[in-house]
Scaffold this active site. Structure first.
Site, PDB file in Angstrom:
ATOM      1  N   ASP A 141     -14.998  -7.490  50.271  1.00  0.00           N
ATOM      2  CA  ASP A 141     -15.162  -6.067  49.986  1.00  0.00           C
ATOM      3  C   ASP A 141     -16.258  -5.415  50.837  1.00  0.00           C
ATOM      4  O   ASP A 141     -17.328  -5.987  51.038  1.00  0.00           O
ATOM      5  CB  ASP A 141     -15.543  -5.963  48.504  1.00  0.00           C
ATOM      6  CG  ASP A 141     -15.762  -4.550  48.023  1.00  0.00           C
ATOM      7  OD1 ASP A 141     -14.768  -3.846  47.873  1.00  0.00           O
ATOM      8  OD2 ASP A 141     -16.929  -4.176  47.797  1.00  0.00           O
TER       9      ASP A 141
ATOM     10  N   GLU B 274     -12.316  -6.122  54.427  1.00  0.00           N
ATOM     11  CA  GLU B 274     -12.129  -4.680  54.261  1.00  0.00           C
ATOM     12  C   GLU B 274     -13.172  -3.938  55.074  1.00  0.00           C
ATOM     13  O   GLU B 274     -14.354  -3.950  54.737  1.00  0.00           O
ATOM     14  CB  GLU B 274     -12.276  -4.269  52.792  1.00  0.00           C
ATOM     15  CG  GLU B 274     -11.949  -2.799  52.579  1.00  0.00           C
ATOM     16  CD  GLU B 274     -12.792  -2.068  51.547  1.00  0.00           C
ATOM     17  OE1 GLU B 274     -12.395  -0.982  51.135  1.00  0.00           O
ATOM     18  OE2 GLU B 274     -13.870  -2.570  51.168  1.00  0.00           O
TER      19      GLU B 274
END
Ligand code: GLC
Ligand code: MG
Length: 535
Positions: free
Chosen positions: A202, A275
Site C-alpha cells: 500500500d 501501489e
C-alpha cells in the site's frame, strides 16, 4: 517463474462483498469469503487480493493497522483465515494480503511505546517538537496530509508532533530506523509462512520523506499555484514527501524476503504488487534495477488514472504503448481499470464502455486485474454526506465530499435479487446496497447470454489459448473511435480485438491495419452493443 494470470482485488474490509456477511452484522467476513471462493473459480480468477483484514480501529477501514500479525474480530479469527487459505488452496486460488508499510494505527503497540518515549521504539515514528513563531508553536513544515490539513499532529504525552501522510490515526513509520525495516520484513515472513502467496503493498511512494538536515529540520514543500484551498493535498507539490529514491531500495528489500521464503518453503511464484501513482520512469524501476529484483506487478495505473470519458482511441493506444514500450526486458505487463479508491468504470467512463474495458485488460499480454464487481458492471452508488464514512471525504465538507469520497465504489457485492443483494441479512449494511441490484447481480447475469458477466467469462476462457498466454501484441488506433490490437503466436490462431469507443457505426479495413491477415475471420466474443454475433 511467476505465472499469475488473472487477479481480482476484493476489498475485504467492511466490504468483503464477496463475503455474504456470514454472521449478519452488515460487514463481510472471512467465513463469507471462504464460502464464496467457488465464484472466483467460476469466473476464472487465479489470485485474489484482500484489503487489510488485520486488527484495526477502522479509522481508514483497515488501512490503519493496530496489530500487524492479528486478524480483526470483525472479519473473524486466525482459524477462519487458515480455513480460507486451505479452501483457496483446494481451488487453486492464491491469496494475496494487503501490506501497509507506510503507517500503523496510533493504537498500535509500537506507537503507544513510541509516544511514551520507550528507548526501543522512540524512533519508530517521525517526531519533531515543531518550531516556535512569535511565541506560538507550529508544525515543523507546511506539509499537507493526503486526507487534508497538516501532516503533523501534536502528541501531548511525547510533547512533539508526529508525521502522518494520511489520517492522524495513521502515524508514519520511520524507515530511516533500520529496526523498522527489520520489524516490517518480519511481518511479511509471518504471513508468507502462514500461506499467503504475496502482498499488495500500500501507498509505497509515501514511505520515505526527505532526510532531515543537520539540525533535524525539513524544508517546506512548494505551492501548486493551480489550487487555492490551503488544506487540500494538491495545494503543494510533494517533492519532499513522495517518491524519494530510498523507496526503491525498500521495495527491493521486501522482494528479498519473498526470495528468502521461496527458498525456505519451496515454490518460486510468490509475488509483490506495488501501489504507486508515480511517474512511469519511477514505476519501471519498481520492477528491479538489473542488480536487484523488485515488484513483479508494479500496478499500471496509466489507464485507470488517465483515461477519461472523452479520451479517444489514440489516447487509449498511447497509454497502452507507454507501458509495453518502456517495460524492462523479461518483465510482465499488468492492466488495471479499477480499484477500491477510484470511481467504477461504468460511472467514470460510461456504462457502454464496461465490456470494452474488460476486453482491454483481458486481451492484452500479462496480468489482468479486476476490481470486484467490475466483471458484472456494478456502478458507483450515491451516498449522502450524512451516510458517508470514508475518512478522505469526512475530513472535508458537504460541498467537497463527492469529489473525495470512495464509499460509492465500496458498496456490498451484488450476488442476487434477494434482500441486500444477497450480501447480508442485517437490517443495515456497512454501506448501502446499490438501488439497481435487482438488475445488476451475479445470479441474474449468469442467465443472460451477453451480460457483462458472461462476456467477462468468455474473455477469461480465451486467455487460456496459447496465443493469448504467450503471443505478441500489436496495438493501434484506427481513427479516433476504434482501438485495435492483434495477438499472434507462430503456429496458432491470431486474435484481433476491435473496440468502438463511441456510438457511431464504424467500417474498418483490417488488411490496411494488420499484416498477414490471410484467412477467414470469425467472431469469438462480441458484446451486446455489437451488430455482429458469434457464429
Ligand atoms: C492506499 C489505499 C487506500 C488507503 C491509503 C492509506 O492508497 O489504497 O485505500 O486509504 O493507501 O493507507
Ligand atoms: Mg512515510
Amino acid at each position: 517463474m511467476f505465472k499469475l494470470l488473472v487477479l481480482s482485488c476484493l476489498l475485504a474490509f467492511a466490504l468483503p462483498s464477496l463475503a455474504e456477511d456470514s454472521d449478519g452484522d452488515g460487514v463481510g467476513d472471512l467465513i463469507g469469503i471462504t464460502q464464496q471462493l467457488p465464484y472466483l473459480k467460476e469466473i476464472g480468477i487465479t489470485a485474489t487480493w484482500l484489503s487489510p483484514i488485520f486488527t484495526s480501529p477502522m479509522a481508514d477501514f483497515g488501512y490503519d493497522v493496530a496489530d500487524l500479525k492479528g486478524i480483526d474480530p470483525i472479519f473473524g479469527t486466525m482459524e477462519d483465515f487458515e480455513a480460507l487459505l486451505a479452501r483457496a488452496k483446494e481451488l487453486d486460488i492464491k491469496i494475496i494480503l494487503d501490506f501497509v508499510p507506510n503507517h500503523t494505527s496510533d493504537e498500535c503497540d509500537w506507537f503507544i511505546r513510541s509516544a511514551a518515549g520507550e528507548e526501543e521504539y522512540k524512533d519508530f515514528y517521525v517526531w519533531h517538537t515543531g518550531k516556535v513563531v512569535n511565541g506560538i508553536r507550529q508544525p515543523p513544515t507546511n506539509w499537507l496530509s493526503v486526507f487534508r490539513g497538516s501532516m503533523w499532529t501534536w502528541n501531548e504525552q511525547r510533547q512533539a508532533y508526529y508525521l502522518h501522510q494520511f489520517h492522524a490515526k495513521q502515524p508514519d513509520l520511520n524507515y530511516r530506523n533500520p529496526k523498522v525495516v527489520e520489524a516490517m520484513k518480519d511481518v511479511l515472513r509471518f504471513w508468507l509462512r502462514k500461506g499467503a502467496y504475496g502482498f499488495r503493498i500500500d501507498a509505497v511512494p509515501h514511505v520515505y520523506e526527505i532526510p532531515a538536515d543537520a539540525d533535524g529540520n525539513w524544508p517546506d514543500e512548494p505551492r501548486n499555484e493551480a489550487v487555492s484551498d490551503p488544506e487540500d493535498y494538491t495545494y503543494l507539490q510533494h517533492i519532499y514527501t513522495t517518491d524519494q529514491p530510498e523507496t526503491l531500495e525498500l521495495v527491493y528489500a521486501f522482494r528479498d524476503v519473498i526470495e528468502e521464503i521461496d527458498a525456505e518453503l519451496g515454490g518460486d511464484d510468490r509475488v509483490l504488487l506495488t501501489e504507486a501513482y508515480s511517474p512511469l520512469e519511477v514505476l519501471m524501476q519498481y520492477y528491479g534495477n538489473g542488480t536487484h529484483l523488485g515488484s513483479q506487478i508494479p500496478f499500471n495505473f496509466e489507464l485507470l488514472a488517465k483515461i477519461s470519458y472523452s479520451s479517444d482511441a489514440y489516447h487509449y493506444s498511447e497509454l497502452i504503448h507507454n507501458w509495453l514500450d518502456n517495460m524492462p526486458e523479461g518483465q510482465v505487463a499488468n492492466w488495471v481499470f479499477g480499484n477500491h479508491d477510484q470511481s467504477r468504470i461504468g460511472s467514470r467512463l460510461g456504462a457502454d464502455r464496461i465490456d470494452a474495458c474488460n476486453m482491454i485488460i483481458m486481451g492484452l499480454p500479462g496480468v489482468s486485474v479486476t476490481y470486484q464487481g467490475e466483471e458484472m458492471g456494478m456502478t458507483d452508488v450515491w451516498i449522502s454526506w450524512e451516510d458517508t464514512v470514508d475518512p478522505q471525504a469526512c475530513q472535508s465538507n458537504e460541498q467537497e465530499f463527492e469529489r473525495l469520497t470512495r464509499d460509492p465504489v465500496r458498496t456490498p457485492f451484488q450476488w442476487s435479487d434477494e434482500v441486500n443483494a444477497g450480501f447480508s441479512n442485517a437490517s443495515i449494511t456497512w454501506l448501502p446496497v446499490a438501488s439497481n441490484y435487482k438488475l445488476v447481480n451475479v445470479k441474474r447475469e449468469r442467465g443472460i447470454a451477453l451480460s457483462h458477466l458472461n462476456v467477462y467469462k468468455q474473455l477469461r476462457a480465451l486467455r487460456d489459448e496459447p496465443t493469448l498466454k504467450q503471443g505478441d501484441v500489436s496495438v493501434t488506433a484506427i481513427g479516433p473511435n476504434v482501438l485495435a490490437f492483434k495477438r499472434s503466436l507462430a503456429g496458432y490462431k491470431s486474435y484481433i480485438t476491435l473496440i468502438n469507443i463511441n456510438d457511431d457505426v464504424e467500417s474498418i479495413n483490417l488488411d490496411s491495419v494488420f499484416t498477414s491477415i490471410t484467412t477467414q475471420l470469425q467472431y469469438v466474443v462480441v458484446n451486446d452493443k455489437s451488430v455482429r454475433r458469434k457464429k
